[in-house]
Design an enzyme around this catalytic site. Structure first.
Site, PDB file in Angstrom:
ATOM      1  N   LYS A 112    -122.298  14.454 -34.053  1.00 15.18           N
ATOM      2  CA  LYS A 112    -121.584  14.959 -35.225  1.00 15.18           C
ATOM      3  C   LYS A 112    -122.525  15.222 -36.404  1.00 15.18           C
ATOM      4  O   LYS A 112    -122.199  16.010 -37.298  1.00 15.18           O
ATOM      5  CB  LYS A 112    -120.501  13.963 -35.647  1.00 15.18           C
ATOM      6  CG  LYS A 112    -119.576  13.467 -34.531  1.00 15.18           C
ATOM      7  CD  LYS A 112    -118.667  14.546 -34.026  1.00 15.18           C
ATOM      8  CE  LYS A 112    -117.796  14.089 -32.868  1.00 15.18           C
ATOM      9  NZ  LYS A 112    -116.711  13.202 -33.229  1.00 15.18           N
ATOM     10  N   ASP A 113    -123.685  14.570 -36.419  1.00 15.62           N
ATOM     11  CA  ASP A 113    -124.630  14.772 -37.520  1.00 15.62           C
ATOM     12  C   ASP A 113    -125.110  16.215 -37.617  1.00 15.62           C
ATOM     13  O   ASP A 113    -125.432  16.695 -38.708  1.00 15.62           O
ATOM     14  CB  ASP A 113    -125.849  13.858 -37.362  1.00 15.62           C
ATOM     15  CG  ASP A 113    -125.543  12.395 -37.668  1.00 15.62           C
ATOM     16  OD1 ASP A 113    -124.749  12.142 -38.584  1.00 15.62           O
ATOM     17  OD2 ASP A 113    -126.107  11.515 -36.988  1.00 15.62           O
TER      18      ASP A 113
END
Length: 466
Positions: A112-113
């Site tokens: 998700k980063d």
């Protein structure tokens, strides 16, 4: 570049408005009116570029003139400079023509980063330009929450409210969210499951009257187009590293909400040679049941060792259904209304069209643990449970051994020590240095009942401009 709703009734928007709007006013999800397409020659010319340079080439057509090119380049450089590996998304070989792409080298140790570090910068840029304040409301099954908080906590024009299912995320996942201090950061533990949290977010976007007209909601979940846009890039990155575009690639993607694998589908439509996409799920297997048997039916949600995929309502699947129905928004709306009441299927020829690219597998906890143990014994390489599901599904569904098979490594094994322990291995995955004191940090979160009125009341009382 204009964006249209998958349900066909909301107005088309530009990039800035789509970034801030999240869910369309008709309940649909925004998608580009048309996709950019790159020739093999153009993709070939990107060999040797840094990750941020590649990201600019892939994403800039979606942003178009909404952000000046030099500002967008700077955002991308800043976004991927905070990753802990120079390659940003390094590839690790497991076996002959079999790879894991490590997408957990960002600040919160999850894929998700890649999107949320960028999303925070995009929001800051647009909100500063507009002198506007928004309330971020998001639901997480484990990883989105910490990545959203980390990506957006320094944004001056946002308050962040993240809902997670109480006692249904790993301790590391919870602490990554609840130990970040800031007056604009609020963690809400809902006495329910992820689907309950996601439903509250969607309903709140549909009716924002609880905010009193003083601000608006912004999305960090993968309903936000910017999330999908950023995830397309690493498919191009992996392909170029392994001989693409002169050879086709196959990808196995651990997914519950369908966003990460939908990005791979878009990469193919944009010109990247991809011969197979494997949907890898756990016991919450609604996607597998649809792709293997053309039946979309919600079952009772189960708690597993791979909690980030404990999802039964896969929001981004609507974006694929939109394409499968010839971009007919009314047909999608009608289908999803039926799906909310019982099982549905689509026309056989549409389903068979999807099966040309997609395969799927559902993997139980025992097989997940067996895979973690097997890969470690073979390679001394430790998988988290989600990536283990991806590896097992890749091996089970692989069509052509001559085509490189790349499993998306979606999270660091240190986030799921219980799963590693249950696999029978004595090794304990250590937290990276920047998180070594995680278990000593003070936590702060609020437990609320599974009731949308109570959650909305909490948000209305606690965003800082009230």
């Amino acid at each position: 570049m204009r964006y249209i709703s998958t349900r066909g009734e909301a107005p088309a928007l530009g990039f800035e408005d789509v970034l801030l709007t999240g869910l369309a006013t008709d309940g649909g999800l925004y998608v580009p009116e048309s996709l950019p397409h790159f020739s093999l020659e153009e993709i070939r010319s990107w060999r040797g570029l840094s990750y941020s340079e590649l990201a600019f080439n892939v994403m800039h057509p979606f942003v178009d003139d909404a952000i000046p090119a030099e500002d967008f380049r700077r955002m991308l450089d800043e976004t991927y400079a905070v990753f802990a590996h120079k390659a940003v998304a390094p590839l690790v070989q497991l076996d002959t023509n079999e790879w894991v792409m490590e997408l957990f080298r960002g600040p919160t140790l999850a894929f998700k980063d890649f999107a949320l570090q960028l999303l925070g910068r995009l929001l800051d840029y647009v909100l500063e330009k507009r002198q506007q304040h928004v309330v971020i409301m998001g639901a997480t099954s484990g990883d989105t929450g910490s990545a959203a908080i980390e990506g957006c906590r320094r944004c001056e024009h946002v308050d962040i409210f993240i809902l997670h299912p109480y006692q249904r995320v790993s301790e590391v996942q919870r602490r990554q969210m609840t130990t970040v201090q800031g007056d604009n950061i609020h963690n809400i533990a809902v006495r329910g499951n992820f689907d309950d949290c996601q439903r509250m977010v969607k309903e709140s976007f549909g009716n924002q009257s609880f905010l009193g007209g003083k601000t608006q909601l912004a999305a960090v979940n993968s309903i936000n187009w910017a999330r999908i846009m950023a995830q397309i890039v690493y498919y191009f990155h992996a392909s170029l590293a392994l001989g693409g575009p002169d050879r086709s690639m196959a990808f196995s993607v651990p997914t519950g909400n369908f966003g990460d694998i939908f990005a791979g589908y878009l990469a193919k439509k944009m010109g990247l040679p991809i011969s197979q996409l494997v949907i890898a799920t756990n016991r919450n297997d609604i996607l597998h049941r649809f792709m293997s048997g053309n039946k979309y039916e919600q079952h009772q949600l189960e708690h597993t060792l791979s909690p980030s995929m404990d999802i039964m309502v896969s929001s981004n699947f609507e974006r694929l259904l939109f394409d499968l129905h010839g971009r007919d928004g009314l047909a999608v709306k009608t289908l999803l209304e039926k799906a909310s009441k019982g099982p549905v299927s689509i026309e056989d020829y549409r389903w068979k069209h999807a099966r040309k690219l997609f395969d799927s597998d559902a993997v139980d906890d025992k097989t997940t643990c067996d895979t973690i143990r097997e890969i470690y014994q073979q390679n001394e390489y430790l998988l988290d449970p989600h990536t283990a599901i991806g590896v097992h599904a890749a091996r089970n569904c692989r069509r052509d051994p001559a085509v490189p098979m790349i499993t998306l490594g979606t999270a660091h094994p240190a986030k799921f020590p219980d799963a590693v322990a249950e696999s029978g291995l004595s090794v304990k995955p250590p937290l990276p240095a920047h998180m070594a004191d995680l278990f000593e940090r003070e936590e702060r979160y609020t437990v609320l009942d599974n009731n949308i009125a109570g959650v909305q009341e909490f948000i209305a009382k606690n965003w800082k401009n009230t």
